[in-house]
Write a protein that holds these residues in place. Structure first.
Motif, PDB file in Angstrom:
ATOM      1  N   ASP A1109       0.827  -1.064  -0.058  1.00 40.29           N
ATOM      2  CA  ASP A1109      -0.005   0.016  -0.015  1.00 40.29           C
ATOM      3  C   ASP A1109       0.769   1.027   0.082  1.00 40.29           C
ATOM      4  OD1 ASP A1109      -2.081  -1.641  -0.033  1.00 40.29           O
ATOM      5  OD2 ASP A1109      -2.612  -1.550   2.127  1.00 40.29           O
ATOM      6  N   ILE A1110       1.968   1.370   0.698  1.00 43.26           N
ATOM      7  CA  ILE A1110       2.951   2.472   0.792  1.00 43.26           C
ATOM      8  C   ILE A1110       3.626   2.541  -0.550  1.00 43.26           C
ATOM      9  CG2 ILE A1110       4.997   3.227   1.871  1.00 43.26           C
ATOM     10  CD1 ILE A1110       3.987   1.778   4.377  1.00 43.26           C
ATOM     11  N   ALA A1111       3.992   1.442  -0.995  1.00 42.58           N
ATOM     12  CA  ALA A1111       4.540   1.605  -2.338  1.00 42.58           C
ATOM     13  C   ALA A1111       3.649   2.356  -3.401  1.00 42.58           C
ATOM     14  CB  ALA A1111       5.123   0.343  -3.032  1.00 42.58           C
ATOM     15  N   VAL A1112       2.373   1.862  -3.523  1.00 41.67           N
ATOM     16  CA  VAL A1112       1.565   2.337  -4.451  1.00 41.67           C
ATOM     17  C   VAL A1112       1.090   3.864  -4.013  1.00 41.67           C
ATOM     18  CG1 VAL A1112      -0.946   2.090  -4.916  1.00 41.67           C
ATOM     19  CG2 VAL A1112       0.377   0.092  -4.989  1.00 41.67           C
ATOM     20  N   GLN A1113       0.948   4.161  -2.768  1.00 42.85           N
ATOM     21  CA  GLN A1113       0.441   5.764  -2.518  1.00 42.85           C
ATOM     22  C   GLN A1113       1.778   6.463  -2.499  1.00 42.85           C
ATOM     23  OE1 GLN A1113      -1.155   5.125   1.392  1.00 42.85           O
ATOM     24  NE2 GLN A1113      -2.837   3.592   0.793  1.00 42.85           N
ATOM     25  N   SER A1114       2.934   6.268  -2.486  1.00 47.34           N
ATOM     26  CA  SER A1114       4.038   7.149  -2.106  1.00 47.34           C
ATOM     27  C   SER A1114       4.691   7.432  -3.526  1.00 47.34           C
ATOM     28  CB  SER A1114       5.166   6.599  -1.075  1.00 47.34           C
ATOM     29  OG  SER A1114       5.569   5.233  -1.856  1.00 47.34           O
ATOM     30  N   GLN A1115       5.137   8.485  -3.561  1.00 47.57           N
ATOM     31  CA  GLN A1115       5.573   9.038  -4.952  1.00 47.57           C
ATOM     32  C   GLN A1115       7.023   8.413  -5.328  1.00 47.57           C
ATOM     33  OE1 GLN A1115       6.107  13.282  -5.182  1.00 47.57           O
ATOM     34  NE2 GLN A1115       6.873  13.244  -7.383  1.00 47.57           N
ATOM     35  N   ALA A1116       7.352   8.389  -6.594  1.00 46.03           N
ATOM     36  CA  ALA A1116       8.693   7.258  -6.740  1.00 46.03           C
ATOM     37  C   ALA A1116       9.709   8.196  -6.278  1.00 46.03           C
ATOM     38  CB  ALA A1116       8.634   7.300  -8.372  1.00 46.03           C
ATOM     39  N   LEU A1117      10.731   7.438  -6.165  1.00 44.78           N
ATOM     40  CA  LEU A1117      12.062   8.222  -5.359  1.00 44.78           C
ATOM     41  C   LEU A1117      12.838   9.056  -6.784  1.00 44.78           C
ATOM     42  CD1 LEU A1117      13.890   8.637  -3.146  1.00 44.78           C
ATOM     43  CD2 LEU A1117      15.324   6.612  -4.016  1.00 44.78           C
ATOM     44  N   LEU A1118      12.704   8.577  -7.785  1.00 53.46           N
ATOM     45  CA  LEU A1118      13.455   9.643  -8.835  1.00 53.46           C
ATOM     46  C   LEU A1118      12.309   9.689  -9.983  1.00 53.46           C
ATOM     47  CD1 LEU A1118      17.061   8.307  -9.156  1.00 53.46           C
ATOM     48  CD2 LEU A1118      15.954  10.193  -8.111  1.00 53.46           C
ATOM     49  N   SER A1119      11.650  10.704 -10.439  1.00 51.34           N
ATOM     50  CA  SER A1119      10.563  11.072 -11.458  1.00 51.34           C
ATOM     51  C   SER A1119      11.279  11.620 -12.457  1.00 51.34           C
ATOM     52  CB  SER A1119       9.585  11.563 -10.776  1.00 51.34           C
ATOM     53  OG  SER A1119       8.547  11.987 -11.939  1.00 51.34           O
ATOM     54  N   VAL A1120      11.475  10.918 -13.659  1.00 56.99           N
ATOM     55  CA  VAL A1120      12.198  11.448 -14.827  1.00 56.99           C
ATOM     56  C   VAL A1120      11.321  11.905 -16.001  1.00 56.99           C
ATOM     57  CG1 VAL A1120      14.637  10.125 -14.396  1.00 56.99           C
ATOM     58  CG2 VAL A1120      12.492   8.992 -15.589  1.00 56.99           C
ATOM     59  N   PRO A1153      22.873   3.539  -7.637  1.00 57.94           N
ATOM     60  CA  PRO A1153      23.865   2.856  -8.883  1.00 57.94           C
ATOM     61  C   PRO A1153      23.097   1.921  -9.911  1.00 57.94           C
ATOM     62  CG  PRO A1153      24.892   3.134  -6.866  1.00 57.94           C
ATOM     63  CD  PRO A1153      23.599   3.387  -6.426  1.00 57.94           C
ATOM     64  N   SER A1154      22.145   1.307  -9.298  1.00 54.40           N
ATOM     65  CA  SER A1154      21.649   0.271 -10.047  1.00 54.40           C
ATOM     66  C   SER A1154      20.660   0.609 -11.395  1.00 54.40           C
ATOM     67  CB  SER A1154      20.749  -0.940  -9.383  1.00 54.40           C
ATOM     68  OG  SER A1154      19.825  -0.485  -8.560  1.00 54.40           O
ATOM     69  N   ILE A1155      20.310   1.954 -10.950  1.00 49.81           N
ATOM     70  CA  ILE A1155      19.443   2.635 -12.143  1.00 49.81           C
ATOM     71  C   ILE A1155      19.992   3.781 -12.666  1.00 49.81           C
ATOM     72  CG2 ILE A1155      17.111   1.757 -11.332  1.00 49.81           C
ATOM     73  CD1 ILE A1155      16.942   4.011  -9.483  1.00 49.81           C
ATOM     74  N   MET A1156      21.283   3.648 -13.285  1.00 47.92           N
ATOM     75  CA  MET A1156      21.938   4.796 -13.737  1.00 47.92           C
ATOM     76  C   MET A1156      21.484   5.666 -14.771  1.00 47.92           C
ATOM     77  SD  MET A1156      24.571   4.564 -11.858  1.00 47.92           S
ATOM     78  CE  MET A1156      25.474   6.005 -12.586  1.00 47.92           C
ATOM     79  N   LYS A1157      20.682   5.104 -15.498  1.00 48.37           N
ATOM     80  CA  LYS A1157      19.915   5.932 -16.563  1.00 48.37           C
ATOM     81  C   LYS A1157      18.937   7.033 -15.935  1.00 48.37           C
ATOM     82  CE  LYS A1157      19.689   2.646 -20.290  1.00 48.37           C
ATOM     83  NZ  LYS A1157      18.546   1.975 -21.285  1.00 48.37           N
ATOM     84  N   GLU A1158      18.391   6.744 -14.946  1.00 43.23           N
ATOM     85  CA  GLU A1158      17.525   7.739 -14.046  1.00 43.23           C
ATOM     86  C   GLU A1158      18.524   8.657 -13.518  1.00 43.23           C
ATOM     87  OE1 GLU A1158      17.058   4.661 -14.132  1.00 43.23           O
ATOM     88  OE2 GLU A1158      15.044   4.393 -14.704  1.00 43.23           O
ATOM     89  N   VAL A1159      19.554   8.058 -12.912  1.00 43.96           N
ATOM     90  CA  VAL A1159      20.394   8.905 -12.134  1.00 43.96           C
ATOM     91  C   VAL A1159      21.259   9.982 -12.850  1.00 43.96           C
ATOM     92  CG1 VAL A1159      22.738   9.015 -10.980  1.00 43.96           C
ATOM     93  CG2 VAL A1159      21.008   7.239 -10.427  1.00 43.96           C
ATOM     94  N   ILE A1160      21.720   9.752 -14.088  1.00 45.91           N
ATOM     95  CA  ILE A1160      22.327  10.556 -15.170  1.00 45.91           C
ATOM     96  C   ILE A1160      21.378  11.718 -15.343  1.00 45.91           C
ATOM     97  CG2 ILE A1160      23.248  10.787 -17.450  1.00 45.91           C
ATOM     98  CD1 ILE A1160      24.613   7.760 -16.774  1.00 45.91           C
ATOM     99  N   GLU A1161      20.030  11.021 -15.519  1.00 45.13           N
ATOM    100  CA  GLU A1161      19.251  12.063 -16.194  1.00 45.13           C
ATOM    101  C   GLU A1161      19.006  13.294 -14.972  1.00 45.13           C
ATOM    102  OE1 GLU A1161      16.402  14.388 -18.127  1.00 45.13           O
ATOM    103  OE2 GLU A1161      17.759  12.561 -18.929  1.00 45.13           O
ATOM    104  N   VAL A1162      19.112  13.006 -13.852  1.00 45.43           N
ATOM    105  CA  VAL A1162      18.813  13.805 -12.671  1.00 45.43           C
ATOM    106  C   VAL A1162      19.788  14.321 -11.864  1.00 45.43           C
ATOM    107  CG1 VAL A1162      16.304  13.491 -12.575  1.00 45.43           C
ATOM    108  CG2 VAL A1162      18.014  11.972 -11.145  1.00 45.43           C
TER     109      VAL A1162
END
Length: 1871
Positions: A1109-1120, A1153-1162
């Motif tokens: 429930d929390i995962a659905v309700q909470s906003q994503a950590l990195l929004s690209v 570090p496992s989601i480098m594309k999103e990291v590089i974007e932001v």
């Protein structure tokens, strides 16, 4: 398989009814066993199987086979235990069957039948039970009647008259009194006595006595005398057991005044009115007249009342009196049915009070009281009639009416009086002004009765209207009435406290009890202790002690007969049968003691051979008491008798108390005899083990008091001491024991008795604690001091106190609280809580309010800090108002008082102080730290009184209160965490879940940290499952944090016992786990879930749903989504707004570090966020960021990503500026990060940012940038070759004032020279001065810039912001960096010293040990650092900080022993280091070390200093030295170190006379003992031969202690195992010192303390001082001859003998050697001749030879000198004050001055160079003026022919003692 087995197997398949009624008895037996097992396994009373089994028992219990019948009863008992009241439907048939078949069976069958009846009563089938009993007592067989009477007796005794109606039993008794069987009659009498205990003696007499014979009446009259106290049920019916409340503490209900609580718990009084049948008097009224004292059947008495009303006013007084009495009888007989008539008769009766005839007045008073007592009139209904009566013109009517009102108030319920007191108080106040004294007195009495019931508050306003005289009189009456308590109040209250005992036997073994045990003193002990003690009786020549009543046990147990009946010797012999041979008995009667001794031996063997001794215990004991009896004169026979009795008592399963009574007097007399003492004490201990110490003590009190032999008292008390140590105090009545000690033991004229009593009280102190002191405050001061010493030997252990033995007998556990604390009485203070006190607490004058608070404290002190809750509700209400006082100091005083009240009241505070706890908690919202500390102290006191679960609801409410404030919430969470950490399981902690979760999202970091720590404890003590179930109350971000903490708690919880994981530790663990996981994710496209949304393995499904429930309700950590990085780069850089920092956010980023594309974007946004984190002061968060960033840049490098210029412009300037952080660890991480960034952003692009950093105002930043320039030149020289013109900037830094910047710049230029050559560097760097160039290029260590990484440890730190940060910098920073921290510490110390309040110093004292520990570790680092060529600035700062710390005695005393050991060791090692003088300002450092060492010895804890220095006399490990040995061996260095330690010990020993009472002698003696034991005797002898200084110093210290304390020194050996074998070496030296000092008359007088004894008794108390001079001399000569005979000490012995001949020239020493050999005498003559020729230095008679000086080994020409002169030699060897031994000035004795001059001349003439240590400690005034004395030692060698010392007085002292005596009278000149 046999036929029988087949049958049994087949039968198991049959239905239950067929099995239970099977024709084969074995089948029936097996069926009953199986049925019992099934019933035992049933836990639900509504189980349908119970209804199936119920009808079977009416047939099974009537089985004709006896074993089967027993098993059927077992099954019935199991069935009744499992069933509930619904089983009563089967009761009639089953009880009838039991009565018919079981009561005449075997004893076991009868016992089980009785147990079944008791269970029927427990299931509320009482009527059926009594119906069955009516049938049973009519049985013609007397054997069946006795069990029936017994079970009625037992049911009444255990369940009470409320469950078992006495009325029906009273109807059965008359026919039992005339029964032909005497056992039945005896049981009926016992049942009658039990009824008297429940309903009173008078009702039983009036109902039963007229129906029994005169003989029976007389017997019962005699037995009724022994019936005392009131009974209390010990067992409850099943329905009451289910809803049984928690048992309250005894103190809550005890005390005067009937409270509502005590009234509810007190046993209900049985009214005689309910026990008789109603009688109809209306029909025969005309014939028989009135019926007096009977229960009258209700009817229409209107006409009777009307007639009586007329007769009241009859002229004939006799007629009127009879009519008035008839009205009283009607009121008693009809009770409430006569209420209507009473109302109409009352006015006439009150008017009739005007009659002055005594007969009329008495009858009227009795009738009016009877009308109120029987319920005909209520006090609320008679107000109007009373108002009319008190206005009557006849004063007698007014006074008697008020007297009647007083009676009504006193006998009414408190609730009723509370309702009507407003009506009666004005009436009484008006009557106070009456002109008749009797009326005024009656009004005063009525007001006092009101005040007694409802308190003083209703009278406050009325009292203000009275004049002082009347107010004082009323106050006195109220005070006196407060002490007048109805007779049964206390008893009932105590019973209610001790008696909430449920039926424990319903699930255990049934104990059969006989009604006949009530006869001849065989009555069950009442539940409350009786204040009267029974008179002693005599039996068979033995004198028994007093018959004290015992507390009724909490469990349902058999009441034991404790008073033995008389029995003749013939009867004893007849009952022995064949147990003992007749020959042994006849020999016991012999007049020849040897025959008696042989007979008692035979008897002992025969007793040991008895197989089952339990049945014959009493008769054997009676035999021994008669033959040989306690009058036996032969000691051996006495010892054998005691051994036999001890054997019987120890082997018997149950040793009767009557046997103890028979033996107690004789055994106590044997204790007084030294020959039989050991046997008698062992016998008493065995008795205590058998029946409990409480019974033994109660009996011994009177025996010891009344016995004429004082030894019986003293030795008996000593046995009590051992009994308390063996068994504890759980079985004792502490109040009786303390009273006995005060009234008998301490008041005794015999010193032995007083000393024994002191030891007894000391043993009590070990279990009871300091509370016992309050009960002994009124004893003599001398005894008090002795008691205080005993308390120190027996420190309070409480529940931790371990007892060595336990009591075998189950019923010996008395109704005392464990530990003994609540066994001490509590005082009722309600009389002292006056209206004036309560009013003053609300006074507008703050001084008056403060005085009132102090008055409350005084009241508690006077009550021995143990009070009852009575009358404290108004006091606590007034104190609650003071918690909101405008004066803060008064609030703090109130908090202290509330804590004191809670501690004094104990568990009762929970009820008495309801609600006040929430007000106390609100005080945590104050900004003042002192206020919050007072509040927490009050909470500690409250917690000590009640359990934490009672406080949790209030605490949970306070934590949610927004007014509490961040600091208050933080303190409260810290307090909660501390309390929860001590608990292993605490389910109520889950109530704190929501407040803790909410606080974990608090804005304050301190609150969050404290809440997380508290949450970890909540999770541990409540369990994860419980917390999970209560997560519904937690919502939003708090829920996510809670789930994350629960996940991290799982692995930590398993290892909690060994390591408690804090919340910070948990976060670190999770961080590391996250990092390790991220390394394993090699695919850039794989996506990781935030740690906030990851549930722990093994969590339950509902928890997983919550996480989803929390995962659905909470906003994503990195929004690209809609993220355009190029647009952001074109934007003007502005300050991004981020929410406040949370540490968990950085933990979440570890998965990035496992989601480098999103990291590089932001990435640009992330870098901005990191910049903000750099700019904050949260070090924890900064370290987290620096742990994450290297991984981020590693992944960027793996991805081949290069930073854009905009990203570099965002991040690099801030990183470079913050690289000069004041924490070394942070700087190191930033340094490594910069080197990583070069790989993702080229060196050429990074170089300009670094050069910009050279212009920073922060010196550390510039140093870091210079180093980075060198690093880039070394590793990336080709890339930055075009930018080397910037070296001019680096070269310019070589002219900076800061030496560290200069060094860094020179190192960088050296690196450039190495790589580029001299010409290139000179060209790029411009003109640098020749001196600088020379210094740069003359270096040899420029090969690599990282060679100079140590320089980073020398950077100066900017001033830290607070105390804790300063300590961290001192601990972890470099030596130069720690200087800034030490500055802050010194500043804080100065401020705290000047703080008048003292609160600042209190805070610093808590960290004193930590501060000194940090500085002790820093000493070696700073000196090592300075020895490398650096400045000695850091050395001076660390020594100065230590000096400033130890100048404050409070701080110095707070330093722990281990820290002091490390510091002293470090300072002494550096004093001896030869490199120190060669350091910069080395001489000043030596001075500082000397002065600091002296300051430590002056102000540190003396005990710790002695212990540390004695421990340091052992050889040091070679690794402890700061530098390796150059030209010295380890032994030589250790010798120098030992010499320095010896000087320190001399410094402490010199002032020991003035500080003897400031040190812990026990601890010092323990350290001396350990030192001597480690050496061993062989090593001590060896060292004595070579004159070892450390050993001699230890002996000197011991000698000084013995001299100052005398024989009392033995009282300080509590930490020395004096009972070990062989004896500790220290004991021999103490005895030797005592003997020698006593002979020399040098012992310091001291009061002997109860010292332990060892060895021979003559050695324990040296008596040489009291003998004649000849005896002393003989003793001394004997000791000297013994030394001469020993090879090790022969030389010393000869010297001492020579000194004796000099002191006593007329003594013929050879007259003492008449029995010695000729060779020995010749040896002594030769030795004396040599001593005369050597002309030794004349001096006084000395101490034992173990203290002889060592200088004989240095200069043999000097010869033996006085013992103990080691301290003197130390001063002589270090003249001018250059040592720890003070320089001596201006002597007053000519002999001493002459001797000192001679020594000085001899030393100057010798010209001998330094013989001692160079580093002699700096001393006294010369150090203060900056003048360093020459540390070189001077020789102390003297020529015997040049001494010229005048002969000393005979009484002069030797060695160190002589020197100290001289120092007392005057000091000596320097020499």
């Amino acid at each position: 398989m046999s036929e029988e087995e087949k049958l049994l197997k087949e039968a198991k398949k049959l239905p239950w009814e067929d099995r239970l009624l099977h024709k084969n008895w074995k089948v029936r037996n097996e069926a009953n066993i199986d049925l019992a097992a099934i019933c035992d396994s049933i836990s639900d009373p509504k189980d349908p199987r119970l209804r199936e089994f119920g009808p079977f028992f009416k047939k099974t219990v009537a089985d004709s086979n006896a074993p089967v019948q027993e098993k059927a009863l077992d099954a019935l008992i199991a069935f009744l235990r499992a069933a509930d009241a619904d089983a009563g439907r089967y009761a009639k048939e089953v009880c009838d069957a039991i009565v018919a078949k079981c009561l005449t069976g075997r004893p076991k069958t009868v016992e089980k039948a009785q147990a079944a009846f008791m269970l029927w009563v427990e299931l509320e089938a009482v009527d059926v039970f009594l119906d069955a009993m009516e049938k049973a007592i009519k049985n013609k067989v007397a054997k069946a009647v006795v069990p029936a009477v017994d079970v009625m007796f037992q049911s009444l005794s255990e369940f009470g008259a409320k469950v078992v109606p006495p009325k029906r039993i009273l109807k059965m008794l008359p026919e039992l009194f005339d029964h032909q069987d005497q056992n039945v009659r005896a049981c009926s009498k016992g049942l009658t006595l039990e009824l008297c205990r429940w309903i009173g003696k008078d009702p039983v007499k009036s109902i039963l006595f007229e129906k029994m014979r005169d003989t029976m009446k007389k017997e019962l009259e005699a037995e009724l005398v022994n019936v005392t106290g009131t009974a209390k049920p010990s067992r409850k019916i099943r329905s009451e057991q289910d809803k049984e409340p928690e048992p309250e503490a005894a103190s809550e209900a005890a005390g005067p005044g009937p409270t509502e609580d005590s009234a509810a718990d007190a046993p209900q009084e049985i009214d005689e009115y309910e026990l008789v049948d109603p009688v109809d008097i209306l029909t025969p009224l005309e014939k028989s007249g009135f019926w007096d004292g009977v229960r009258i059947a209700p009817g229409d008495f209107t006409e009777v009342s009307r007639t009586l009303k007329k007769l009241i006013t009859d002229v004939n007084i006799a007629v009127a009196v009879e009519a008035i009495q008839a009205i009283g009888n009607l009121a008693r007989g009809l009770r409430t049915h006569f209420a209507g008539s009473s109302r109409s008769l009352l006015p006439v009766l009150l008017e009739k009070l005007k009659e002055k005839k005594p007969a009329s007045t008495e009858s009227l008073t009795q009738t009016l009281q009877a009308m109120h007592k029987s319920g005909c009139l209520n006090i609320a209904d008679i107000v109007e009639d009373v108002k009319v009566a008190v206005k009557n013109k006849v004063p007698l009517v007014r006074s008697l009416t008020l007297n009647w009102v007083t009676y009504c108030i006193e006998t009414s319920n408190k609730a009723v009086v509370l309702k009507v007191h407003k009506d009666y108080v004005p009436i009484c106040m008006e009557c106070l002004n009456d002109g008749t004294p009797e009326v005024r007195d009656a009004a005063f009495s009525a007001l006092a009765a009101v005040a007694k019931l409802v308190g003083m508050r209703p009278l406050e306003r009325s009292l203000e209207k009275l004049d002082d005289v009347r107010r004082k009189k009323l106050s006195e009456m109220i005070g006196s009435s407060g002490n007048a308590v109805p007779a049964g109040t206390n008893t009932a209250a105590v019973q209610s406290s001790s008696g909430n005992a449920s039926s424990m036997e319903s699930s255990g073994t049934f104990v059969r009890r006989s009604a006949a045990s009530m006869l001849s003193g065989k009555r069950p002990a009442p539940s409350a202790p009786s204040s009267k003690k029974g008179a002693s009786t005599k039996t068979g020549g033995s004198k028994k002690g007093e018959g004290t009543t015992q507390s009724k046990p909490l469990r349902d147990i058999e009441s034991e007969d404790v008073e033995p009946a008389e029995m003749s010797l013939e009867e004893i012999e007849s009952r022995l049968d064949s147990l003992i041979q007749a020959e042994a008995i006849s020999q016991l009667k012999s007049a020849v003691w040897k025959e008696r001794l042989e007979a008692i031996g035979m008897l002992k063997q025969q007793v040991e051979n008895i197989q089952n001794p339990d049945q014959s215990v009493e008769i054997l004991i009676r035999l021994l008491c008669a033959l040989p009896g306690w009058n036996e004169k032969n000691v051996q026979v006495q010892q054998q008798v005691l051994e036999v009795i001890t054997y019987i008592a120890s082997t018997a399963n149950k040793f009767p108390k009557k046997c103890v009574v028979l033996c107690l007097l004789g055994t106590s007399e044997r204790v007084a005899d030294i020959k039989t003492r050991a046997h008698a004490m062992k016998c008493l201990t065995t008795f205590a083990e058998a029946v409990g110490t409480g019974f033994i003590f109660d009996r011994l009190y009177k025996i010891m008091k009344e016995h004429k032999n004082p030894k019986v008292l003293s030795e008996g008390i000593l046995w009590m001491v051992s009994a308390i140590e063996d068994f504890g105090i759980s079985h004792l009545k502490l109040k009786d024991l303390i009273d006995f000690c005060k009234e008998t033991g301490l008041q005794s004229s015999a010193a032995a008795t007083r000393n024994a009593t002191i030891k007894l009280i000391g043993a009590l102190h070990r279990f009871v604690g300091p509370d016992i002191k309050a009960f002994l405050a009124d004893v003599k001061p001398a005894l008090l001091s002795a008691l205080d010493s005993e308390y120190e030997k027996n420190p309070f252990e409480g529940a931790a106190a371990v007892t060595r033995k336990t009591v075998k007998e189950s019923d010996s556990t008395s109704a005392m609280s464990t530990g003994g604390v609540d066994g001490l009485p509590r005082e009722d203070i309600s009389g002292k809580i006056t209206p004036t006190l309560l009013k003053n607490l609300e006074s507008p004058d703050w001084k008056v309010r403060l005085e009132s608070i102090e008055a409350v404290n005084k009241i508690i002190e006077e009550a021995n800090k143990r009070i009852q809750p009575n009358g404290t509700a108004e006091l606590l209400g007034a104190l609650r108002g003071r918690l909101y006082d405008s004066n803060k100091n008064l609030i703090m005083a109130t908090l202290t008082t509330i804590g004191g009240v809670a501690s004094a009241m104990g568990p009762s505070i929970e009820k008495a102080g309801k609600g006040i706890l929430s007000d106390v908690l609100k005080c945590l919202g104050d900004n003042k730290k002192h206020m919050r500390e007072c509040t927490l102290a009050a909470l500690d006191s409250w917690l000590a009184a009640v359990h934490l679960d009672k406080m949790v609801p209030y605490i949970a409410g306070a934590l949610i209160d927004s007014k509490l404030g961040a600091e208050g919430r933080k303190d409260l969470f810290d307090w909660l965490g501390k309390q929860l950490s001590g608990l292993s399981d605490f389910a109520d902690a889950v109530q704190l879940l929501k407040p803790a979760a909410t606080a974990m999202t608090d804005k304050s970091a301190d609150v969050r940290k404290a809440a997380e720590a508290c949450f970890a404890e909540i999770l541990r003590v409540s369990g994860q499952e419980t917390v999970t179930k209560n997560l519904r109350d937690v919502q939003g971000p708090a829920l996510a944090i809670v789930l994350d903490r629960m996940k991290s708690h799982v692995p930590v919880q398993e290892s909690y016992e060994s390591t408690k994981a804090t919340s910070l530790g948990s976060s670190k663990t999770s961080t590391k786990a996250g990092r390790s996981a991220s390394h394993g994710l090699s695919k850039p496209g794989s996506r990781a879930i935030s740690s906030r949304a990851i549930a722990s393995k093994g969590t339950k499904s509902d928890l997983m749903l919550s996480v989803q429930d929390i995962a659905v309700q909470s906003q994503a950590l990195l929004s690209v989504k809609d993220s355009v990085k190029e647009d952001r780069e074109r934007m003007v850089v502005r300050r991004f707004k981020f929410e406040e920092l949370r540490i968990e956010q950085i933990q979440d980023l570890e998965a990035l570090p496992s989601i480098m594309k999103e990291v590089i974007e932001v990435l640009d946004i992330l870098l901005r966020w990191f910049v903000l984190r750099f700019c904050e002061s949260n070090t924890t968060c900064l370290l987290k960021v620096l742990e994450f960033l290297p991984e981020l840049f590693n992944r960027l490098r793996d991805e081949g990503y290069s930073l854009t210029e905009s990203e570099a412009a965002i991040f690099l300037p801030c990183l470079i500026e913050k690289s000069g952080h004041n924490i070394e660890k942070v700087r190191e991480k930033m340094r490594e990060l910069m080197k990583q960034i070069v790989h993702t952003y080229s060196a050429a692009k990074t170089f300009p940012y670094i050069l910009e950093g050279l212009r920073s105002k922060n010196n550390r930043t510039r140093i870091e940038c210079v180093d980075l320039v060198g690093y880039l030149i070394d590793h990336h020289g080709a890339e930055i070759s075009g930018q080397l013109k910037s070296l001019q900037t680096v070269a310019s830094l070589t002219a900076e004032r800061d030496g560290e910047i200069r060094k860094a710049a020179l190192n960088t230029l050296a690196t450039g020279y190495k790589l580029l050559g001299m010409s290139d560097v000179a060209e790029q760097s411009g003109e640098v001065s020749r001196s600088i160039s020379g210094s740069v290029f003359a270096r040899d260590n420029y090969s690599h810039p990282e060679v100079h990484m140590d320089r980073h440890m020398m950077v100066r730190a900017s001033a830290p912001t607070d105390w804790n940060e300063a300590l961290d910098i001192i601990s972890f920073g470099s030596p130069e960096q720690s200087v800034e921290g030490m500055k802050v510490v010194c500043h804080e110390l100065n401020q705290a010293t000047n703080d008048l309040d003292g609160s600042a110093m209190d805070d610093i004292v808590k960290d004193a040990d930590r501060l000194v520990s940090c500085l002790a570790d820093k000493v070696a680092k700073t000196f090592d650092f300075s020895l490398t060529g650096a400045s000695s600035r850091s050395c001076k700062y660390v020594l100065n900080t230590l000096m400033q710390t130890f100048q404050n005695k409070q701080l110095a005393h707070a330093v722990k022993e281990g820290t002091l050991d490390r510091l002293i060791t470090e300072l002494l090692l550096w004093l001896l280091d030869e490199r120190v003088p060669r350091m910069d300002d080395g001489s000043q450092l030596l001075k500082a070390l000397n002065v600091l060492m002296l300051k430590i010895l002056d102000n540190a804890d003396r005990t710790s200093s002695f212990v540390v220095l004695i421990n340091l006399l052992r050889p040091l490990d070679a690794t402890r030295w700061p530098s390796p040995a150059a030209n010295e061996t380890v032994a030589m260095r250790n010798q120098k170190f030992s010499d320095l330690v010896v000087k320190c010990l001399i410094k402490l020993t010199k002032v020991l006379q003035s500080t003897i009472y400031d040190v812990d002698l026990d601890h010092i003696l323990q350290s001396i003992h350990i030192y001597l034991q480690e050496l061993g005797m062989e090593e001590i002898r060896r060292r004595a031969g070579i004159d070892d200084k450390p050993l001699r110093m230890v002996k000197t210290v011991l000698h000084e202690l013995v001299k100052l304390r005398g024989t009392a020194i033995k009282g300080h050996l509590s930490m020395v195992p004096i009972d070990m074998e062989p004896q500790p070496i220290i004991l021999a030296y103490i005895d030797l010192n005592l003997q020698t000092l006593a002979a020399a008359k040098m012992l310091t007088p001291s009061v002997p303390m109860g010292q332990p004894h060892w060895g021979d008794s003559t050695a324990n108390s040296p008596s040489a001082a009291t003998h004649s001079a000849d005896a002393q001399l003989k003793q001394e000569l004997a000791a000297i001859f013994k030394k001469i005979g020993d090879k090790q000490t022969c030389t010393i012995g000869l010297y001492e003998l020579y000194r004796i001949t000099q002191l006593y020239p007329k003594v013929d020493i050879f007259s003492q050697l008449q029995n010695a050999s000729e060779a020995f005498r010749n040896y002594i003559r030769d030795g004396l001749a040599q001593s005369i020729n050597s002309k030794p230095e004349p001096t006084s008679f000395s101490l034992p030879p173990s203290y002889a000086d060592a200088d004989r080994a240095v200069n043999p020409m000097r010869g033996p000198i006085s013992d103990n002169s080691f301290a003197e030699q130390m001063n002589e060897r270090f003249p001018g004050g250059a040592g720890l031994v003070d320089a001596v000035t201006s002597g007053t004795l000519d002999a001493i001055r002459e001797r000192m001059k001679t020594i000085q001349l001899a030393a100057a003439a010798s010209g001998n160079p330094d013989l001692g240590n160079r580093a002699a400690l700096y001393m006294n005034g010369s150090g203060a003026h900056g003048q360093m004395q020459n540390p070189l030692d001077q020789t102390n060698v003297e020529n015997a022919g040049q001494t010229g010392v005048l002969p000393m007085d005979e009484k002069a002292l030797s060695g160190l003692q002589a020197r100290m005596e001289r120092l007392k009278s005057g000091t000596m000149e320097p020499f």
